[in-house]
Design a protein around this motif. Structure first.
Motif, PDB file in Angstrom:
ATOM      1  N   UNK A 214      40.295  40.457  37.903  1.00  0.00           N
ATOM      2  CA  UNK A 214      39.550  40.140  39.118  1.00  0.00           C
ATOM      3  C   UNK A 214      38.082  40.499  39.099  1.00  0.00           C
ATOM      4  N   UNK A 216      34.264  40.637  39.109  1.00  0.00           N
ATOM      5  CA  UNK A 216      33.293  39.567  39.414  1.00  0.00           C
ATOM      6  C   UNK A 216      31.856  39.996  39.108  1.00  0.00           C
ATOM      7  N   UNK A 260      47.512  38.881  41.298  1.00  0.00           N
ATOM      8  CA  UNK A 260      47.444  40.242  41.821  1.00  0.00           C
ATOM      9  C   UNK A 260      48.770  40.636  42.451  1.00  0.00           C
TER      10      UNK A 260
ATOM     11  N   UNK C 104      43.752  45.051  47.906  1.00  0.00           N
ATOM     12  CA  UNK C 104      42.293  45.005  47.850  1.00  0.00           C
ATOM     13  C   UNK C 104      41.758  45.491  46.509  1.00  0.00           C
ATOM     14  N   UNK C 107      42.497  42.340  44.168  1.00  0.00           N
ATOM     15  CA  UNK C 107      41.912  41.047  44.540  1.00  0.00           C
ATOM     16  C   UNK C 107      40.439  41.004  44.125  1.00  0.00           C
ATOM     17  N   UNK C 108      40.016  39.928  43.473  1.00  0.00           N
ATOM     18  CA  UNK C 108      38.605  39.849  43.079  1.00  0.00           C
ATOM     19  C   UNK C 108      37.702  39.994  44.304  1.00  0.00           C
ATOM     20  N   UNK C 109      36.633  40.731  44.139  1.00  0.00           N
ATOM     21  CA  UNK C 109      35.799  41.030  45.303  1.00  0.00           C
ATOM     22  C   UNK C 109      35.174  39.765  45.880  1.00  0.00           C
ATOM     23  N   UNK C 110      34.887  38.781  45.035  1.00  0.00           N
ATOM     24  CA  UNK C 110      34.280  37.558  45.551  1.00  0.00           C
ATOM     25  C   UNK C 110      35.258  36.846  46.473  1.00  0.00           C
ATOM     26  N   UNK C 111      36.529  36.828  46.072  1.00  0.00           N
ATOM     27  CA  UNK C 111      37.547  36.202  46.903  1.00  0.00           C
ATOM     28  C   UNK C 111      37.646  36.941  48.232  1.00  0.00           C
ATOM     29  N   UNK C 212      29.733  48.679  45.853  1.00  0.00           N
ATOM     30  CA  UNK C 212      30.316  47.358  46.073  1.00  0.00           C
ATOM     31  C   UNK C 212      29.246  46.275  46.239  1.00  0.00           C
ATOM     32  N   UNK C 213      29.503  45.132  45.614  1.00  0.00           N
ATOM     33  CA  UNK C 213      28.527  44.052  45.662  1.00  0.00           C
ATOM     34  C   UNK C 213      29.188  42.728  46.056  1.00  0.00           C
TER      35      UNK C 213
END
Lengths: 290, 337, 277
Positions: A214, A216, A260, C104, C107-111, C212-213
């Motif tokens: 995940x 990014x 996930x 959380x 899960x990819x942060x962008x998603x 976090x970004x």
């Protein structure tokens, strides 16, 4: 059923219990379940056709392959490191341990943006090793190695951090006994330590894999965004989103979410297994003692 | 035992082989075009057309053109840091200047090497409003009315946003007899009306269209057309100001990279193709303004007439504009102090 | 305190394990991180100070640290309740809820950013309800807090849960026998036992929030001086080819992260010491 005064005293009145459960579910709904539902709702809004078309698109397929490849390289690297670090930290006393643990934790607290930036400073064409790499025609940045490195960095602490407390708790008596009985160091590790930490290790691997797939921010800095070549799944989501293909973006996002969730299911299974094993061991112990 | 081991190993090896295979049997020739966000659709078509053209011209070369898109500044930085672009097609000459200055990958005079300042297409900045234009927005002056919400990306991170900013500034200058103080007041008021600064042009469009935020979106003309086409002609309409800036997104060959890859002829042909009749027609179809007057005539229906000024006329070129307005501590920063 | 380098142990492999640990850590983490510090050394001290203390950067620290603090505090209170509920009570679907708490993290942060923006924008499921009472979340500093609460959700829960599980019922029974009310038992028996875990969870959540970004940029609105986070400023500087400015801010964040983590580890060491006595 009779409720003794003691039992009543060590739990809460039903109203408090319901209130707390309600609070929990309410909070999680707001911050967890609704975002999750939103992903699938948006993904399926244009119908199943659009959903599956997004997943079999060649660029998406390439992104899936790249994401899996990166996880397949990054996780084993961090696995070996995690075991080595936990062995040194949990089984031995030495000065500077707190600093060492802090350094292992550091990538967790470092902004992904900074993680990407430092590899650019190292391997970028204007960076320390850039000219040398260019002269030898070795590509790191904007190619698979750079993406793997960034992934390794952000998932660096997870396995080690899972193993250290576990191995500390287990102490060193069993290993000492094995060694006294004449086992070699490796035999002791394979036959005693590894079975003991098996579940914690798997748990760490699962978390590490989930996070690796995940990532990014860091990957975005070092990827170069070449379609079909250096885009991972999370980057593919961003691309589709930027192309106004919202349903497709959420479709790819839902694939990541499913990955996930699978990881979390595996994790839950591992915990359950570990629990069963522990209970069986306790029961066996009880029998022999009885 | 050994056989067993081999069987177990062969699965990962095979998997690895499958994963890497596409890269190995890649076509005979590969070009990488590093571009900015809004050109995705344009270059998808151009690449397809050019690959076919090159195949016949070269006698069977298989050409694969890879695309990379992102904010113009981000893409420029990636090329400086070693992303091996054969050609760059960015939003601003400033970003290609930076590649030349910081990495020395192409000569300083790159912009003189192709016709029309190396810009095969131009565009301008227009307004996108909600259907029926409920706020009655007609020109730049309407944007600074109190209570209006204007959506634009951040000029610090988005090339398109810099064009937006400079268009507003240039308009205010002309309107007020070249009074810098008045222009600055105008732009300050304009940005007071901006509730969200996305990092890129596409982000702003999404905020405006999907999130329903804002009364007007400042956008590239081609983006405004595309947004209307993709997201709903029944929901948005375009408003064209009386005056705006002539945006000239440049293209360039990255000398050091093409020489290393041995792709100079095909890369050069690719850029030349953008100026050809076929290329110019594709450009017009994707809502960019073609440079070739003979082709542009075919699209006159599509493009409204606007009085256009250039960045060189009003701001003395990109270096100057960047220094005065967008550098740290520049006018844009001062607006937000 | 031990000042000997290593206690004698019969276990083998110390040199190999520690050597490998240090080597790998140096290659992946330390040497690249040092690149940031060395790059910053291009600046003089005054230049460095000027870059990291401009009003816009200061405003971004305020937002980043303020929102992270609020998010971490929300998660401490919510996390304690959730951990308590998951350990002590049973309700339908509990196992599922328990497994999902880690989402959380995975899960990819962008998603996460895109999904949260869709939800909390004034035309989203939650945002439209909040808009009725005049609360705007997306594209305000509040949106930053929401994103940070989401991404740091698992940490407090996951550190408190095992401690609550290990808590022995006998102690609570004894307290009850001695006439303590349920609240007193909680206040004087249970809470002190979970306090170190709460603190660890808080610091982990806080540390995670600061960096976090991906999720924040979608929902923040990114207005200078108002809703612009520090990592975004680093990216902004990079995209303007200001490598030294970007690394200077990065170094400030790195030092803060390191100090925070050192603090947690010292706290844990300290609580273990106390526990041992």
């Amino acid at each position: 059923m009779l409720v003794s005064p003691i039992q009543r005293a060590i739990t809460e009145p039903p109203i408090v219990r319901r209130l707390l459960i309600g609070l929990t579910l309410g909070f999680l709904t707001l911050f967890l379940f609704l975002p999750l539902a939103a992903v699938f709702y948006e993904a399926l809004r244009k119908g199943l056709g659009v959903y599956f078309a997004a997943l079999v698109d060649p660029d998406a397929a390439a992104a899936i392959r790249l994401t899996l490849l990166c996880a397949m390289i990054a996780v084993p690297l961090n696995l070996v490191f995690g075991i080595a670090a936990a062995w040194a930290i949990a089984k031995f006393e030495f000065h500077g341990k707190s600093v060492l643990i802090t350094l292992i934790d550091l990538p967790f607290a470092v902004s992904p943006v900074i993680a990407g930036l430092i590899y650019v400073l190292m391997f970028g064409a204007q960076g320390w090793l850039g000219p040398w790499l260019a002269a030898h025609d070795i590509k790191i940045l904007f190619a698979v190695p750079g993406i793997v490195l960034a992934t390794v960095f952000v998932t660096f602490p997870f396995i080690a951090r899972e193993l250290i407390p576990l191995m500390q708790e287990q102490g060193i008596e069993e290993e000492e006994a094995a060694l006294v009985l004449g086992a070699s160091g490796w035999q002791t590790f394979w036959r005693i330590t590894l079975p003991n930490i098996k579940w914690g290790l798997l748990y760490g691997v699962v978390l590490c894999t989930a996070r690796a797939m995940g990532e990014f921010g860091a990957v975005s800095v070092v990827s170069g965004h070449i379609r079909g070549a250096t885009n991972t799944l999370p980057l593919q989501v961003e691309i589709l989103y930027n192309e106004y293909q919202f349903a497709a973006a959420f479709a790819v996002a839902s694939l990541l979410t499913v990955l996930a969730l699978v990881m979390l299911a595996v994790k839950a299974l591992i915990e359950w297994q570990a629990h069963q094993t522990r209970r069986a061991a306790l029961a066996a112990k009880g029998e022999t003692e009885g | 035992m050994i056989k067993h081991l081999f069987q177990r190993l062969s699965i990962p090896i095979l998997t690895f082989g499958l994963l890497t295979a596409p890269a190995l049997r890649a076509a005979d020739l590969t070009l990488l075009n590093v571009s900015y966000d809004p050109t995705r659709e344009l270059y998808q078509d151009v690449n397809r057309a050019f690959s076919a053209y090159w195949k016949t011209k070269s006698g069977g070369d298989n050409l694969t053109i890879r695309q990379s898109h992102g904010g113009s500044g981000k893409q420029g930085r990636a090329v400086i840091d070693g992303l091996e672009a054969d050609v760059v097609t960015l939003a601003l000459a400033y970003d290609i200047d930076a590649i030349s200055a910081k990495a020395g990958l192409l000569p300083k005079d790159w912009q003189q090497r192709l016709p029309n300042n190396s810009s095969p297409y131009t565009s301008t900045i227009v307004f996108l409003v909600r259907k029926g234009n409920p706020k009655g927005i007609k020109d730049w002056d309407d944007l600074i009315k109190p209570g209006l919400a204007v959506i634009t990306p951040n000029p610090k991170t988005s090339g398109g946003a810099r064009w937006n900013y400079l268009a507003a500034w240039g308009y205010a200058l002309h309107r007020n007899g070249n009074d810098e103080v008045k222009a600055r007041e105008f732009v300050t008021k304009l940005f007071k009306n901006v509730p969200v600064l996305d990092s890129g042009a596409r982000g702003s469009t999404t905020t405006f269209v999907e999130r329903g935020i804002g009364d007007v979106l400042l956008a590239w003309e081609n983006e405004a057309f595309l947004a209307i086409k993709e997201l709903g002609p029944d929901q948005f309409e375009m408003v064209v100001p009386v005056e705006s800036i002539l945006a000239e997104p440049p293209v360039a060959l990255v000398d050091k990279v093409v020489d290393r890859h041995g792709t100079r002829p095909v890369a050069q042909a690719y850029l030349d193709y953008l100026y050809s009749d076929d290329g110019q027609t594709l450009i017009g179809k994707h809502f960019y303004r073609p440079r070739n007057p003979a082709i542009a005539v075919r699209f006159t229906q599509q493009f409204p007439t606007i009085k256009l000024f250039t960045i060189d006329e009003v701001f003395g070129g990109w270096q100057q504009a960047q220094q005065t307005h967008f550098a740290d501590g520049g006018i844009f920063d001062q607006i937000y102090q | 305190m031990q000042f000997r380098l290593k206690q004698r142990s019969v276990l083998p492999g110390f040199n190999l394990a520690l050597g490998y640990t240090l080597l790998y850590m140096s290659l992946i983490v330390l040497i690249p991180l040092s690149a940031a510090f060395i790059k910053t050394a291009d600046l003089t001290w005054t230049e460095f100070w000027a870059v990291v203390t401009t009003p816009r950067v200061l405003a971004s620290y305020r937002l980043t640290f303020g929102a992270s603090l609020i998010a971490a505090l929300i998660n401490v209170s919510a996390g304690l309740v959730i951990a308590w509920v998951l350990v002590r009570y049973s309700f339908p679907g509990k196992r599922l809820v328990d497994a999902m708490v880690d989402l959380p993290f995975a899960l990819p942060t962008a998603v996460a950013g895109i999904a949260l923006t869709a939800l909390y924008a004034s035309n989203g499921w939650i945002g439209s309800v909040l808009a009725l009472i005049g609360i705007k979340v997306a594209f305000t500093p509040l949106g930053v807090v929401v994103a940070l609460v989401f991404i740091s959700l698992p940490f407090v829960i996951r550190t408190v849960q095992p401690v609550l599980e290990d808590l022995e019922a006998e102690v609570e029974e004894a307290a009850a026998c001695l006439g303590a009310t349920r609240w007193q038992t909680f206040r004087w028996i249970i809470f002190p036992a979970v306090r170190p875990a709460l603190l660890t969870g808080f610091t982990l959540a806080f540390a995670r929030c600061i960096g976090e970004y991906g999720s924040v940029i979608f929902i923040a609105g990114n207005l200078p001086m108002v809703s612009e986070i520090t990592p975004l400023l680093i990216v902004t500087k990079l995209e303007q080819y200001d490598y030294r400015g970007a690394t200077a801010i990065a170094v400030v964040m790195l030092v803060i992260s390191f100090l925070l983590l050192l603090l947690i580890n010292l706290l844990q060491w300290w609580s273990r010491q106390r526990h041992a006595i």
